[in-house]
Design an enzyme around this catalytic site. Structure first.
Site: not given
Lengths: 795, 795
Positions: A365, A485, A516
């Site tokens: 991320s 995701d 994610h």
């Protein structure tokens, strides 16, 4: 049936195998006596046992067949060892259970089903046994790691104190992960983002194995982690999805929206009065199990949160150049190219004297994003990045085709919200006394620049588009992304991948079925071991041919559990792909061509949540049936594999000057598809070192039957029919065309299942939520969708 | 607003406070200079900083007011310190943030709201400051633990190497939890449960701080954990809930169902050839964060899985006397009263030379159960048990009033299933070669003895009723249970508690709002610290008055978040209780008196799960409306607090010879009640030692609004109207009465909410699932429910 796929195991020649066996203290002489070698080897494979009696007890727990335990079997000299005997013992060493997991009459059948390698004949010569043991040591266990790793977790190397040890091309767990020196340093940057006339000092946290104190130089795994020192509550600053879409009046050119760096002010350097060792203990803990796994293998892990975080100077910029510079500064210090100090305000310099000058970046991320950002700087010493679920352009995170969109699950989030979230410097009230005014101005400026009114691309977003600078990348790249995701959407990784294709660097792509999440604890793939091969090559100079050994593209199948495909490239026309265009009148069929977008009304009346909306909008019979077109293809007679970027061309009119258009491609037909979250197989089974931390082991498994599943989607502001900065006014009732891409996908659509296309207006989970009802009419004869397919699934 | 309730803080006299401050290296002289004392103290409270500059930087991060940081404030001599100044600094030390958590203008308001203690006046004399610092060090932080614990987690005691250190009556974190000696021993029991003519050897795993090697003797926290070496798959042996209820033909007397111990065979002792230290490394990890927390405080933790588990001899008995004897054997070895060996089959003896002879048992569920079992043996050296969610009689786990019932969430489980589950010896195939026949016979015998046909109490269950032996208990007892635990139901703890009432031991009871979970990581209660006070008293002889300091009964409120009530006793007539009897015709009202139990049919037709059934059966409008009576009371005008054991007296007839009756007491009315699972407040915020493991911090919070919630329930086989072994035949159509208790409860029913009573037949989640439809008619005028209330809530 478990499948332990393996890509990181090297096929070594016998001489290498013997040398490596000798190095870890196992019998290794092919000329030695057959049975004596067997006895001596099995005496070494129970590291928890430190006496002959304890070893004999451990051997008595292993069944060789229905009559003998390993202890009794070793009492009578053997002149041959059948594969059945060897693998009955072997499977129990790998953590499998006879009578339940496998039968003592058929270990080879189980090994084949579980994808474990076996030697091809019974063992007659000492060399046969040694090679079989070498293969077994490099085979995966039920505990995710290889047998040698598992033995190390039980103390196999506890008395080894001789620096690095490599086996099968990978660094072994010979250092003590419990004995870490934990320290903080402050790196002097070239930035002054808080405008106090001083260079922003950036805190970095170092976890280094104590062996570095004895002179061993180690590489660094660096994770730029803005969340490292905590996050702030953002409820008060999270936006409400706007009930009105703006009529845009200003169109832009490429030049308008191009970022031009501001000149950096010339800032005074801090005076240094000498050099010293760290004066501050690092009290934050590591946050990524893959980093922790490498501590015992001779890698220092380094975390730094960057400008505007607790313990550092400066302010946040949500992916701006100052955050890239923050990450780069850490690498420069690690490689000796930048100064750091032992305290934030003191004058004692400190060096990364323990570092071998080679750095890899890791993280998911925002953390993976900053790895990409740093890579695009071309900074020396950064040898590779392993970036997972990373943003490659922040516009692709918070905006889409002239629309404000939300990261999945975070409706109302935007760049300013994330700036507040990560401004952990706020937690140090002493810091804030003089900073509140500056921070408030900074935040106002971000709120202005991000421009929620038009949602258009501009120079501020262009600063945050790392793909502008791909040509600068000098390091090798591993990219990992979840095909499901919808937070950091797959366009981020695929657009990045496409931009890397022709660069003279090594690059690897992993696409998994998660949302994610990290990949390293998924049991069916030896990702951890693959990264050991990769990092041993990149940072420790091991000649293991990692770039050739690892597949270019590794993709998890969405239908067959625990199945991973490898390809030369992804979605690229040169590699076994074809694109087919389907019109929306005959190829896709459906009753209607018009709908009224009253989604917001239904959503509010039904007290729906984003999750419920996302489930509902793709149901064959839906609450939102009047707010969408539902077009379907006939079921396919064969399995088809979608791979690449679907493209939508629509001709339509609406009865208003503004409109959102959403398109969803859906897998239709009852099936037990994978759950959105991987199942936990073992809550603490992934052991990260000897007497050290653990993580859970997970796997994606078929869950309850569903009627349909989202394959991919896309959204467009109808005032942006071409791109994110050129505007075209809408005349109500007058037809126009829009062209846009859906998110990239790799999706196996089994025979008998159908593709459905859902065309609707606002997306309650992702876009603004206009309250005015807009009528849409699609000219289906003039509209189409282009779908890319992989021609040969295993091509 | 967080509430950090605290019960373990002792009020110490000033002299004690000064002595303890001096012992931890802080200024402690009330005659010393005021400002110099302040300066010297705040220099010590940042243990991560090891130089004056680093300390100054840390002080600069703390705001004293809107103008000064602690660093600048300390530059000018101060003659007084206001409470506002002291607690602005103090709150930041406790982990709270100025500007967000609290305002610098009003720290005292925040401290009061958060339930944190404060001194009662501004600080003028050195003594004032020292006493304020002492209080602050013993105050709870945002990280669950006290400030001194939190400082220790950051290295406050890293240079302390002087044995135990006590502060405010509790053992401090001065030992190194990272440096554990991990070893296994084999304890020689008096059992031969696998019938091989040899004493069963029982493996025990020991984690002991390395300081024991230097001669420090420590007490042991022992967890008897049958799951410690893994569990087996039980899908194949789990029972289908029976579609037919048996017509019982045989009634029993108390004498019939009384267990009489079998004489133990006289078994040969193993020859010992000498004494030695451990030869086997313990490769399993600890499983309970409270145990881990105490490692750094000078407690050895010991795990043993018992007979029939991997590494040990014998077979499982699901709570039988052999399992009690297994746990007791470990305590006997720890206290020097029994022999152990360094290996399972060898002859080298080994002693618990590092043990101070005092043992506490800990654990939840089966683990807590064995703690109770061991306590009822009266074994010497066992000073206390902290048993959580423990079974006190296995009949109350798998049976109820002549019915087979399931532990909540595990329909079809039974004693034989759990025996298979925990028979981890099966994992050692070498062990199994000769054991398969014996194990199969053992399992058949359990299957027979548990008697799923009648569900009646018998001598086999009586062996597993630890409440028969409460009079033998010599240790002090802490019992913890979830008021929403429908797995091990609350009757287990309350019947145990009632049996302890008149014993000459100390006993404490904790009832929380969780289901089947541990309590130590719930933020609003200082359970960890309370147990430190308790164990320091019980095992280390600290004179801290723990029995008087800790409340007898601590109960979490089900309406007010983060609120805990303390009482002298639970549900006892002598303590502010009254019981009221309500008839079911006027006090409770409803339309009908009859229903047809077709629950199984509806359940199967609707593909329901146990969870869905449990939600549905208590809904005002329910799928099961025809299969139940729904009786309600008028809303109460005042808050009422149910506490104790509701009792049901029903007169009814049915039209069949068999029938199940279930009764549920329900809280009716729309409200945001607590979720079933506590929210995670911080995923790794509960730090268990310096540079050591972490656990999550959780809290129970109001969740989404629901229409109703189960308060308590009970089930009865209508052929057992009196008790679990006396049978009465049912004549269809002929009325009879049944009397039975519901599960104990403590439940705050707010004003305006209603009590509802659901009377139905089979419980899909808990009982068998008969397919024949049975008609029930309740003589409501002759039926009643008695409800116990607490008269004065805080009495």
């Amino acid at each position: 049936m478990m499948k332990l796929n393996q890509f990181a195991r090297i096929t070594a020649d016998p001489a290498t195998q013997y040398r490596e066996l000798a190095a870890i203290g196992l019998p290794a002489d092919p000329a030695a006596d057959f049975f004596a070698t067997i006895q001596a080897t099995y005496a070494k494979l129970f590291p928890v046992a430190s006496s002959p009696q304890a070893i004999a007890d451990a051997q008595a727990a292993i069944a060789v067949d229905d009559y003998d335990t390993l202890a009794t079997w070793l009492q009578t000299p053997q002149h041959t060892m059948t594969r059945r005997e060897f693998y009955n013992i072997g499977l129990q060493l790998l953590g499998f259970e006879a009578f339940t997991d496998f039968q003592l009459t058929a270990p080879l059948t189980f090994m084949a089903q579980t994808k474990l390698p076996v030697v091809d004949r019974d063992l007659i010569h000492t060399a046969d046994f040694l090679q079989a043991i070498y293969l077994l040591l490099t085979t995966r266990t039920k505990h995710l790691v290889t047998l040698l790793d598992d033995l190390a977790n039980r103390g196999f190397f506890k008395d080894y104190h001789d620096g690095y040890l490599f086996f099968n091309g990978k660094s072994q767990n010979v250092f003590d992960a419990r004995q870490l020196v934990r320290e903080c340093v402050w790196i002097e940057s070239d930035l002054d983002t808080d405008g106090d006339g001083q260079r922003d000092m950036l805190e970095a946290t170092i976890f280094r194995p104590k062996e570095t104190d004895a002179g061993i130089k180690m590489p660094a795994l660096f994770t730029a982690n803005p969340y490292f020192h905590g996050t702030n509550d953002v409820d008060a600053v999270t936006h409400d999805p706007d009930p009105k879409l703006a009529v845009k009046t200003e169109s832009h050119t490429k030049a308008d929206v191009t970022y031009h760096p501001a000149p950096q002010p010339d800032l005074p350097h801090r005076t240094a009065t000498g050099e010293g060792k760290a004066e501050v203990y690092a009290d934050e803990n590591g946050i990524y199990s893959l980093n922790d796994y490498f501590l015992g293998r001779g890698f220092v892990t380094v975390y730094s949160a960057g400008v505007g975080t607790r313990g550092s100077d400066g302010v946040r910029s949500t992916g701006g150049v100052s955050e890239t510079a923050s990450a780069v500064a850490v690498i420069e210090w690690l490689t000796g190219a930048r100064r750091a100090f032992t305290t934030r305000t003191g004058t004692t310099e400190t060096k990364a004297w323990w570092c071998n000058g080679k750095v890899a970046m890791t993280g998911k991320s925002y953390l993976g994003t900053l790895a990409i950002a740093a890579a695009t700087s071309g900074v020396a010493g950064l040898k590779t990045v392993i970036s997972e679920a990373a943003i490659s352009s922040w516009y692709d995170y918070y905006r889409e085709n002239g629309l404000v969109v939300a990261p999945g699950g975070y409706q109302g989030e935007d760049a300013d919200v994330l700036a507040v979230d990560t401004f952990s410097r706020q937690k140090a009230a002493g810091d804030m006394l003089k900073l509140r005014g500056k921070w408030s101005q900074t935040l106002d400026a971000i709120g202005q620049a991000q421009d929620r009114t038009t949602g258009d691309y501009n120079a501020w977003w262009d600063e945050r588009n790392y793909r502008n600078n791909l040509k600068n990348i000098r390091c090798d790249v591993v990219s990992v992304h979840g095909l499901n995701d919808w937070n950091v959407k797959p366009a981020n990784v695929i657009r990045f991948w496409n931009g890397l294709r022709d660069l003279p660097i090594q690059k690897k792509l992993f696409l998994h079925q998660g949302q994610h999440v990290y990949l390293n604890n998924v049991l069916s793939l030896d990702f951890t071991d693959m990264m050991n091969l990769w990092l041993s090559y990149e940072l420790l100079g091991v000649d293991n041919d990692a770039p050739a050994q690892l597949p270019n593209v590794t993709v998890q199948d969405n239908v067959e559990p625990e199945t991973w495909h490898t390809y030369a490239d992804f979605g690229h026309s040169a590699h076994a792909h074809k694109t087919r265009q389907y019109d929306l009148l005959g190829d896709f069929t459906g009753e209607r061509a018009s709908f009224a977008d009253n989604a917001t009304g239904t959503f509010k009346a039904r007290h729906q949540t984003s999750d419920l909306f996302e489930a509902e909008i793709i149901k064959p019979a839906s609450l939102y049936r009047d707010a969408r077109l539902w077009l379907t293809q006939a079921p396919a007679s064969d399995t088809r594999v979608l791979e690449g970027v679907p493209h939508v061309h629509l001709r339509l009119w609406i009865d208003a000057p503004t409109g959102i258009l959403s398109v969803r491609l859906v897998d239709l037909g009852p099936a037990k598809r994978f759950g959105t979250v991987a199942d936990v197989i073992d809550g603490a089974g992934y052991q990260l070192g000897y007497d050290y931390k653990t993580d859970k082991i997970v796997e994606f498994k078929p869950a309850a039957e569903t009627a349909s599943k989202l394959i991919t989607f896309g959204h467009v502001n109808l005032q942006n029919p071409k791109n994110a900065y050129e505007i075209q006014q809408i005349t109500p009732g007058e037809a126009f065309t829009v062209d846009f891409d859906l998110q990239p996908t790799h999706y196996v659509l089994p025979a008998e299942r159908q593709l459905a296309l859902v065309i609707h207006g606002a997306d309650m989970a992702q876009t603004q939520r206009p309250t005015a009802v807009v009528n849409y009419h699609i000219d289906r004869a003039s509209s189409s969708i282009s779908l890319p397919f992989r021609v040969n699934e295993n091509g």
